[in-house]
Each structure stands twice: as C-alpha cells, then as structure tokens.
Design an enzyme around this catalytic site. Structure first.
Site, PDB file in Angstrom:
ATOM      1  N   HIS A  59      -2.613  -3.790  -3.147  1.00  0.00           N
ATOM      2  CA  HIS A  59      -2.564  -3.552  -1.712  1.00  0.00           C
ATOM      3  C   HIS A  59      -2.707  -2.062  -1.452  1.00  0.00           C
ATOM      4  O   HIS A  59      -1.864  -1.267  -1.861  1.00  0.00           O
ATOM      5  CB  HIS A  59      -1.249  -4.057  -1.119  1.00  0.00           C
ATOM      6  CG  HIS A  59      -1.225  -5.534  -0.914  1.00  0.00           C
ATOM      7  ND1 HIS A  59      -0.274  -6.159  -0.136  1.00  0.00           N
ATOM      8  CD2 HIS A  59      -2.036  -6.516  -1.379  1.00  0.00           C
ATOM      9  CE1 HIS A  59      -0.502  -7.471  -0.135  1.00  0.00           C
ATOM     10  NE2 HIS A  59      -1.566  -7.696  -0.880  1.00  0.00           N
ATOM     11  N   TYR A  94       4.030  -6.346   8.937  1.00  0.00           N
ATOM     12  CA  TYR A  94       5.377  -6.101   9.452  1.00  0.00           C
ATOM     13  C   TYR A  94       5.285  -6.143  10.977  1.00  0.00           C
ATOM     14  O   TYR A  94       4.554  -5.352  11.570  1.00  0.00           O
ATOM     15  CB  TYR A  94       5.894  -4.732   9.013  1.00  0.00           C
ATOM     16  CG  TYR A  94       6.233  -4.636   7.540  1.00  0.00           C
ATOM     17  CD1 TYR A  94       7.534  -4.847   7.098  1.00  0.00           C
ATOM     18  CD2 TYR A  94       5.264  -4.316   6.594  1.00  0.00           C
ATOM     19  CE1 TYR A  94       7.858  -4.750   5.756  1.00  0.00           C
ATOM     20  CE2 TYR A  94       5.577  -4.220   5.248  1.00  0.00           C
ATOM     21  CZ  TYR A  94       6.878  -4.433   4.835  1.00  0.00           C
ATOM     22  OH  TYR A  94       7.200  -4.341   3.505  1.00  0.00           O
ATOM     23  N   PRO A 114      15.698  -5.502   2.727  1.00  0.00           N
ATOM     24  CA  PRO A 114      14.382  -5.742   2.122  1.00  0.00           C
ATOM     25  C   PRO A 114      13.216  -5.110   2.873  1.00  0.00           C
ATOM     26  O   PRO A 114      12.105  -5.094   2.352  1.00  0.00           O
ATOM     27  CB  PRO A 114      14.271  -7.266   2.114  1.00  0.00           C
ATOM     28  CG  PRO A 114      15.203  -7.733   3.183  1.00  0.00           C
ATOM     29  CD  PRO A 114      16.318  -6.750   3.219  1.00  0.00           C
ATOM     30  N   LYS A 138      12.132  -2.147  -1.402  1.00  0.00           N
ATOM     31  CA  LYS A 138      12.679  -1.148  -2.315  1.00  0.00           C
ATOM     32  C   LYS A 138      13.678  -1.684  -3.335  1.00  0.00           C
ATOM     33  O   LYS A 138      14.057  -0.970  -4.255  1.00  0.00           O
ATOM     34  CB  LYS A 138      13.347  -0.024  -1.510  1.00  0.00           C
ATOM     35  CG  LYS A 138      12.376   0.804  -0.697  1.00  0.00           C
ATOM     36  CD  LYS A 138      11.426   1.557  -1.595  1.00  0.00           C
ATOM     37  CE  LYS A 138      10.233   2.077  -0.843  1.00  0.00           C
ATOM     38  NZ  LYS A 138       9.034   2.158  -1.649  1.00  0.00           N
ATOM     39  N   TYR A 188       6.446   4.339   0.929  1.00  0.00           N
ATOM     40  CA  TYR A 188       6.186   2.944   0.585  1.00  0.00           C
ATOM     41  C   TYR A 188       5.661   2.803  -0.843  1.00  0.00           C
ATOM     42  O   TYR A 188       6.100   1.912  -1.577  1.00  0.00           O
ATOM     43  CB  TYR A 188       5.177   2.350   1.575  1.00  0.00           C
ATOM     44  CG  TYR A 188       5.234   0.834   1.623  1.00  0.00           C
ATOM     45  CD1 TYR A 188       5.918   0.191   2.647  1.00  0.00           C
ATOM     46  CD2 TYR A 188       4.612   0.054   0.655  1.00  0.00           C
ATOM     47  CE1 TYR A 188       5.984  -1.202   2.698  1.00  0.00           C
ATOM     48  CE2 TYR A 188       4.668  -1.329   0.706  1.00  0.00           C
ATOM     49  CZ  TYR A 188       5.360  -1.949   1.725  1.00  0.00           C
ATOM     50  OH  TYR A 188       5.429  -3.326   1.759  1.00  0.00           O
TER      51      TYR A 188
END
Length: 389
Positions: free
Chosen positions: A72, A200, A292, A296, A384
């Site tokens: 990704h 998200y 979550p 991480k 991220y």
C-alpha cells in the site's frame, strides 16, 4: 532446564525475538499459556511498517510475506462524501504492506519448529522470580507438574493481562492510561475489498474503516457503543450502517456477505514505565496499548523487539551492556511518539458523546487542513509508515 533468555508469551513478538536471537546463536525458551492452534485462531490487524518488514526478513521468515503481501503506497481519508488520498510513497519514499498477523505468526512458528526451537505450551501459574537479581528464574506448571526455568534474562511478551508487567513492583511501576468512550465493531467477510487501499472515514454517525486481509477476505469496522455486543448487530444491520458512514461511491461498490468473525474491541491508550526492571524486559502489549487507528499495535511491539534484540546481541557478542541498559529509554522514546499518532488520529476521526457544535467544526477543519496541506500529509505519512528505530 536452563536457557539464556526466557520468553513469556508465544505470540508474534515473543516468537520474533526468539527467532532473531536463535540466528545469533543465543538460546531461548518460549512459554505460551495456550496452544499453537489457539494463538493462530486470533484475528488481528495486518498492516506492517517498513521496520517490521525488515525484522521479518532479518529473522529469515520473510519469503512468504514478500510473495503474498499487498503493498500500500497510500491511504484514503473520507469525510461525508468527500475524500482524499495521502501518498506514502510521494511523501516518504516508502510504503506499508498488508499481511495478516495470523500468517506472520504462522511463519514464525514454522521457522521455530523447523529449527528445533524450544516452546512449551499450555503453561499455567507462571511466576517470574528474582528478576532484580543476577539469577532470575521462571516457575510454571504443565499438566499439573511444576517446572523451573533458569535464565540470564526474561522477556515479557505476554500481553496486557500477562504476569510480566505485574511482576514489577508498584513502587517502581508508573502507568498512564486513557480509555475511550467507544469501541470498534469489526466484521471479517469472504468478500473482495471495496477499495485497493484502506479507507479511514469520518461521518456524523461515527467512524468507519474499510480494510482487507487479501483479495477475497475483507475486514470492516464501525465505531460503536461500549454497551453493544456483537449479538446486537445482525450482518444486514452492520452492512447498512457501514454504507451510511462511507462515501456513496464506495457504498454502492461494497460487496457484502455473511460474516465469518464478528467482535467488539474497546479502545485505550496505555503505557507503563519503565519497561525494564532488573533482568526483566517488557515488550509489546505487556508495556503499552494503542487504539487501532493508525495500525500501530503490532508495529510498536516490533520496535521493542528491535531494541531488545540488538541490546542482547551487543551484550552476548561484545560483553557490552549499553544496549540492554538503555532498552527502556530507547523503546519508550519511540512508543510515546506512536501513542501520540494513534491518539491524534483517533481524535480526528471519531465522534465523541460530548462533542459540541464547535468541536465538530474544528474536527472537520483539521481534516480539511490535512487535505490541503502537503506538510501535514508528509507528517501523517511519516508516522504511518513508521518512524525510524
């Protein structure tokens, strides 16, 4: 029985530490409360930072991961019917991969078994003794028989509810915690993902996340009340609520199907300090928990393993204790930064029960600032894909 490093907990962090140390000729014994099959039945996240990926390769267990993972290069942030993409590759030159934690753990178990790794399952009544001395040992029972494991060091990889953290006296241990007033209802379904990358999504009805495990296995989440139970949500109700919380274009493309797993996870941020007491080291969930949001959890455990592994190798190969003496300091410095990212991303995307109209306007302004600011997207992407060790 005697070993150099006793590892409490046969999940991914304990197995990874055992495998890494084995390749340096350092002996370990892994003690696990459940069976291998039970550990592999647990459904967990599968987003791996670059650091975790490199540790798997260093441990010699990266081949299947590299062959089967999904790369990704970014993620989608949605709010209402608006959305934008944050490119990890553009802002950091790096990316993350999707590879299920169950498969990662299976690879580690297979490697330890193939190389004759010492693992003891179904252990009960584990007690870490004399951790603050030069001769620690662990006692436990298997099939009603008491066993003793002498060692140089103990690695506590036994999770939030394990014995390792509780072994550190309250006069030494300090804990920091934030409990969030909501949970995540997660559904696993044998359906193709709605999008090639994670989505998200903020909505007035609450947060939603569209994720995946592979091309035909999807993982979806919606924010829910802590008073809910999975039985309160039929599959049809879940899918309808998810569609209300993601942009219309994705809701129309969503392929639904029967859930094969459904659960609710409460959200908390938690850190204990220090992460070392005498010859006992805490790793992963034994020392810290993150919500979550931002993926991480497993990755923070990996950074602990990185620091502890290098510290132990430095000690056994060079006789230099600097790495293990500074383990807690180094691990916590990175952990608090990961906690900040998970906390801030959770605050950005979730609905809180006591939010005012002003709070909601500020939340939307933060999302739109992230959309419009290259600098903000770079910071998001850096966190991220994983901060450097």
């Amino acid at each position: 029985m005697r070993t150099q490093v006793a590892i409490i907990g046969g999940g991914p962090s304990g197995l990874l530490l055992s495998q890494l140390l084995h390749r340096k000729g350092i002996d370990t014994v892994v003690l696990e409360r459940k069976t291998r099959d039970y550990v592999l039945s647990r459904i967990r996240a599968g987003i791996l930072e670059t650091g975790m990926v490199e540790l798997m390769r260093k441990a010699g267990v990266g081949a299947r991961m590299d062959a089967e993972c999904f790369t990704h290069e970014g993620t989608v942030i949605a709010y209402g019917d608006e959305e934008f993409r944050v490119s990890f590759r553009e802002h950091t030159g790096s990316d993350v991969i999707v590879y299920g934690q169950t498969e990662l753990t299976r690879d580690l178990y297979d490697a330890r078994e193939a190389e004759g790794g010492k693992m003891v399952f179904n252990v009960e009544n584990v007690v870490i003794n004399d951790a603050d001395s030069d001769a620690p040992f662990v006692t436990y029972t298997v099939d009603g028989q008491t066993q003793r494991l002498d060692c140089d060091y103990v690695a506590g990889c036994d999770g939030f509810h394990g014995v390792s953290r509780q072994t550190i006296p309250l006069t030494v241990r300090r804990e920091y915690e934030k409990v969030y007033p909501f949970g995540w209802l997660g559904v696993l379904s044998e359906t193709p993902p709605v999008h090639e990358e994670l989505i998200y999504s903020w909505s007035e009805r609450g947060f939603a996340l569209c994720s995946m495990r592979n091309a035909n296995l999807s993982r979806y989440y919606i924010q829910c009340s802590l008073s809910d139970s999975p039985e309160d949500w039929s599959d049809d109700n879940f899918w309808e609520e998810l569609k209300r919380r993601i942009p219309a274009c994705h809701a129309e493309a969503l392929v639904t199907g029967p859930s094969i797993e459904k659960s609710i996870a409460p959200l908390r941020s938690f850190v204990t300090e220090p992460m070392r007491w005498g010859r006992l080291f805490l790793c992963g969930d034994a020392a810290h928990i993150v919500p979550p949001t931002g993926a991480k959890g497993l990755n923070t455990a990996a950074s602990d393993i990185h620091y502890l592994y290098h510290g132990l190798v430095q000690f056994y190969e060079e006789g230099d204790p600097e790495g293990i003496d500074r383990y807690s300091e180094k691990a916590l410095a990175r952990i608090w930064k990961a906690e900040r990212f998970s906390w801030s991303t959770t605050n950005l995307l979730h609905r809180y029960p006591d939010q005012s109209g002003f709070d909601l306007k500020m939340q939307r302004a933060e999302i739109e600032f992230l959309r419009s600011s290259e600098a903000a997207q770079k910071v998001f992407a850096q966190n991220y894909v994983g901060l450097p060790y």
